[in-house]
Design a protein around this motif. Structure first.
Motif, PDB file in Angstrom:
ATOM      1  N   GLN A  96      -6.071  39.212  41.809  1.00  0.00           N
ATOM      2  CA  GLN A  96      -5.892  38.142  41.164  1.00  0.00           C
ATOM      3  C   GLN A  96      -7.032  37.199  41.173  1.00  0.00           C
ATOM      4  OE1 GLN A  96      -2.966  36.568  39.195  1.00  0.00           O
ATOM      5  NE2 GLN A  96      -2.576  38.721  39.131  1.00  0.00           N
TER       6      GLN A  96
ATOM      7  N   TYR B  50       5.249  38.093  29.118  1.00  0.00           N
ATOM      8  CA  TYR B  50       3.990  38.383  29.139  1.00  0.00           C
ATOM      9  C   TYR B  50       2.871  37.423  29.420  1.00  0.00           C
ATOM     10  CZ  TYR B  50       0.007  41.270  27.494  1.00  0.00           C
ATOM     11  OH  TYR B  50      -1.415  41.961  27.721  1.00  0.00           O
ATOM     12  N   TRP B  53       1.918  37.767  32.959  1.00  0.00           N
ATOM     13  CA  TRP B  53       1.293  38.870  33.460  1.00  0.00           C
ATOM     14  C   TRP B  53      -0.127  38.569  32.856  1.00  0.00           C
ATOM     15  CZ3 TRP B  53       2.394  44.492  31.127  1.00  0.00           C
ATOM     16  CH2 TRP B  53       1.771  45.335  31.703  1.00  0.00           C
ATOM     17  N   GLN B  54      -0.355  38.246  31.566  1.00  0.00           N
ATOM     18  CA  GLN B  54      -1.785  37.973  31.038  1.00  0.00           C
ATOM     19  C   GLN B  54      -1.623  36.561  30.470  1.00  0.00           C
ATOM     20  OE1 GLN B  54      -3.877  37.138  29.245  1.00  0.00           O
ATOM     21  NE2 GLN B  54      -5.287  38.536  29.235  1.00  0.00           N
ATOM     22  N   ALA B  61      -3.252  43.876  29.947  1.00  0.00           N
ATOM     23  CA  ALA B  61      -3.147  43.962  31.314  1.00  0.00           C
ATOM     24  C   ALA B  61      -2.853  44.878  32.037  1.00  0.00           C
ATOM     25  CB  ALA B  61      -1.944  42.868  31.361  1.00  0.00           C
ATOM     26  N   ARG B  63      -0.807  47.162  35.668  1.00  0.00           N
ATOM     27  CA  ARG B  63       0.059  47.213  36.832  1.00  0.00           C
ATOM     28  C   ARG B  63       0.183  48.640  37.420  1.00  0.00           C
ATOM     29  NH1 ARG B  63       4.914  45.174  34.135  1.00  0.00           N
ATOM     30  NH2 ARG B  63       4.411  43.013  34.732  1.00  0.00           N
ATOM     31  N   GLU B  68      -0.917  43.916  40.415  1.00  0.00           N
ATOM     32  CA  GLU B  68      -0.893  43.531  38.790  1.00  0.00           C
ATOM     33  C   GLU B  68      -1.868  42.335  38.610  1.00  0.00           C
ATOM     34  OE1 GLU B  68       3.050  42.144  37.907  1.00  0.00           O
ATOM     35  OE2 GLU B  68       2.464  40.500  36.969  1.00  0.00           O
TER      36      GLU B  68
END
Lengths: 215, 215
Positions: A96, B50, B53-54, B61, B63, B68
């Motif tokens: 991240q 979403y 995640w992005q 993106a 995972r 992730e």
């Protein structure tokens, strides 16, 4: 460990405090690491020996006893790996942090630069004022997304990391612009970042370099 | 290991083959890793799940069972860490790969986008043609620096790495422009990158997604 970073000996007043070696200085201050300066003056950034270290003639470049590299984003990620305070605590945190460093540099900074650089380098040209609303719209979209992410968060990734150093130095370029002021949460986030003693230390160090080397 | 990347189900023809999930697909093909697609259609990129995640609603993106993350540059660096073929062989190599991934994304790609995007998204507006020579000059400077670095080198960092994946997909945006054609060494470098079977595999995979999901 002997650490050396490159910096310009002097830049014009409008750029003082904003040259990107401030990112490396800030990360080093957070990590509690000392460093030497490799100062560039009189076109030294265009000489082959410097281009072998920093291919684009920019600052900062970085060297320690193990590695030599360039690009402020890559440098702060490397500095984080040297530091108990800044090192990622898990693979997910590392991923991240890397994602947010790159997001700041690729998804946000180009939009910031398109808003502020034309007025500096092309003042008075007709296209500058026509381009500005487009540049503002594109940055506004990215800041809205960033604001969405920051909801309920103090820092980009759980705690203060080098990703915040990069994002704060990017946002600082538009600190006085309405497009940022429209997001009080981002203003507060930027203030939180810039209130860190290590930022003050880095800023003072950069300005001190220019004072000492003023033409 | 189960790997999932996000991609758009369909994009207009001008963007087909150029959407940035091609970078993740290419790295995965070089690494010999299979992946699943998380396809986005009908505004799914703006939905909260979403964006968690992005954050910017972009693709790709990524995972897997451990991490992730988002941003194509960070994703290819992570994929490299999973692969015998792509993993850095020393701390210095890792630092240089990271530096070049970020250089491609921060020092080169914004200059490429300023040259090509205005003509696509603002066709016919007066500022576009006035801005173009400035955009071309700024990109020309960066390509000259890159050409200087490539002298005597086949790849950015000793051997083919994910940095070449990012740089090649950046340069590919201006493949037909005189500003790139002025540097036969960079044209040859780009050709060398794009001749890799893994690039062809990634390109075919992206185009296949759009064919299957054409509206």
């Amino acid at each position: 460990m002997t650490i050396t970073i490159s910096a310009f000996a002097w830049v014009p007043p409008f750029a003082q405090g904003y040259v990107k070696d401030i990112r490396a200085r800030w990360a080093l201050a957070e990590a509690g690491l000392d460093y030497n300066l490799h100062l560039l003056s009189d076109g030294a950034q265009d000489q082959p020996d410097y281009r072998a270290w920093q291919p684009f003639g920019q600052v900062p470049a970085y060297r320690d006893e193990t590695v030599e590299l360039f690009e402020s984003g890559a440098i702060v990620l490397h500095i984080a790996s040297l530091s108990d305070a800044l090192a990622p605590r898990s693979k997910q945190e590392a991923a991240q942090i890397q994602a947010w460093v790159i997001a700041a540099l690729n998804s946000v900074e180009p939009k910031v630069e398109n808003l502020i650089l034309p007025a500096i380098f092309h003042a008075g040209e007709a296209w500058v004022s026509e381009f500005r609303p487009h540049a503002e719209n594109l940055l506004a979209l990215r800041l809205k997304s960033l604001s969405g992410w920051m909801k309920g968060r103090d820092w980009l990734v759980g705690r203060f990391t080098v990703a915040d150093i990069i994002m704060a130095t990017v946002l600082r370029g538009v600190q006085a612009e309405p497009v940022l002021q429209d997001h009080p949460d981002l203003v507060a986030y930027l203030d939180r970042c810039l209130a860190r003693p290590a930022f003050k230390k880095a800023l003072d160090a950069q300005l001190d370099t220019f004072t000492k080397n003023a033409p």
